[in-house]
Design a protein around this motif. Structure first.
Motif, PDB file in Angstrom:
ATOM      1  N   ASP A 112       0.405   4.185  -2.606  1.00 41.72           N
ATOM      2  CA  ASP A 112       0.185   5.619  -2.218  1.00 41.72           C
ATOM      3  C   ASP A 112       1.463   6.694  -2.512  1.00 41.72           C
ATOM      4  OD1 ASP A 112      -2.008   4.494  -0.970  1.00 41.72           O
ATOM      5  OD2 ASP A 112      -1.231   4.752   1.133  1.00 41.72           O
ATOM      6  N   ARG A 159      -6.629  -0.996  -6.081  1.00 44.81           N
ATOM      7  CA  ARG A 159      -6.787  -0.340  -4.811  1.00 44.81           C
ATOM      8  C   ARG A 159      -8.143  -0.959  -4.664  1.00 44.81           C
ATOM      9  NH1 ARG A 159      -3.275   3.709  -3.381  1.00 44.81           N
ATOM     10  NH2 ARG A 159      -4.951   4.240  -1.935  1.00 44.81           N
ATOM     11  N   VAL A 166      -8.199   7.138  -5.126  1.00 41.59           N
ATOM     12  CA  VAL A 166      -7.280   8.426  -5.248  1.00 41.59           C
ATOM     13  C   VAL A 166      -8.070   9.073  -6.479  1.00 41.59           C
ATOM     14  CG1 VAL A 166      -5.150   7.472  -4.451  1.00 41.59           C
ATOM     15  CG2 VAL A 166      -5.807   7.147  -6.698  1.00 41.59           C
ATOM     16  N   ARG A 219       0.920  -1.211   0.070  1.00 42.60           N
ATOM     17  CA  ARG A 219       0.012   0.004   0.243  1.00 42.60           C
ATOM     18  C   ARG A 219       0.796   1.391  -0.095  1.00 42.60           C
ATOM     19  NH1 ARG A 219      -5.285   1.840   3.446  1.00 42.60           N
ATOM     20  NH2 ARG A 219      -5.531   3.837   2.562  1.00 42.60           N
ATOM     21  N   ASP A 220       2.076   1.241   0.562  1.00 41.14           N
ATOM     22  CA  ASP A 220       2.899   2.580   1.005  1.00 41.14           C
ATOM     23  C   ASP A 220       3.337   2.642  -0.560  1.00 41.14           C
ATOM     24  OD1 ASP A 220       4.547   0.103   0.834  1.00 41.14           O
ATOM     25  OD2 ASP A 220       6.147   1.313   1.566  1.00 41.14           O
ATOM     26  N   TRP A 226      -8.760  -0.367  -0.527  1.00 43.36           N
ATOM     27  CA  TRP A 226      -8.069   0.748   0.020  1.00 43.36           C
ATOM     28  C   TRP A 226      -8.636   2.016  -0.617  1.00 43.36           C
ATOM     29  CZ3 TRP A 226      -2.943  -1.368  -2.407  1.00 43.36           C
ATOM     30  CH2 TRP A 226      -2.306  -2.211  -1.673  1.00 43.36           C
TER      31      TRP A 226
END
Length: 102
Positions: A55, A69, A77, A51-52, A74
């Motif tokens: 992101d 995502r 965006v 996930r990092d 998650w």
């Protein structure tokens, strides 16, 4: 790791040493999926802990990126959209009850 996304390299990577290596792999996998080459189940397993990377290195124009995502639950965006089946686009706001089983 799906090494078929590295046709331009003579020496294939054996591991991802940096976040930039991970981001490049993410971009290659998403690019392949955007053009109809589906990722392996191992890739989904690998990305579940990334996930990092997702992101920090957003690929807002890639439907595959948004689909990953969505698959992992998650936050969305801004920009772009996930891939949907034809029937999902036609059904509009109808939510397939099987989506939660993914």
């Amino acid at each position: 790791m799906d090494l078929t996304v590295y046709p331009d390299l003579d020496e294939l990577p054996r591991e991802f040493k940096t976040d930039f290596d991970r981001a490049e792999y993410l971009a290659r996998i998403c690019g392949a999926w955007d053009f109809g080459i589906f990722p392996t189940s191992e890739t989904f397993e690998l990305f579940a802990d990334w996930r990092d990377i997702f992101d920090r290195f957003p690929l807002i124009d890639s439907p595959a990126y948004h689909t990953f995502r969505t698959h992992f639950g998650w936050l969305r965006v801004p920009g772009g959209r996930a891939m949907y089946a034809d029937y999902e686009l036609l059904d509009g706001d109808y939510l397939d009850p099987c989506v939660s089983l993914w």
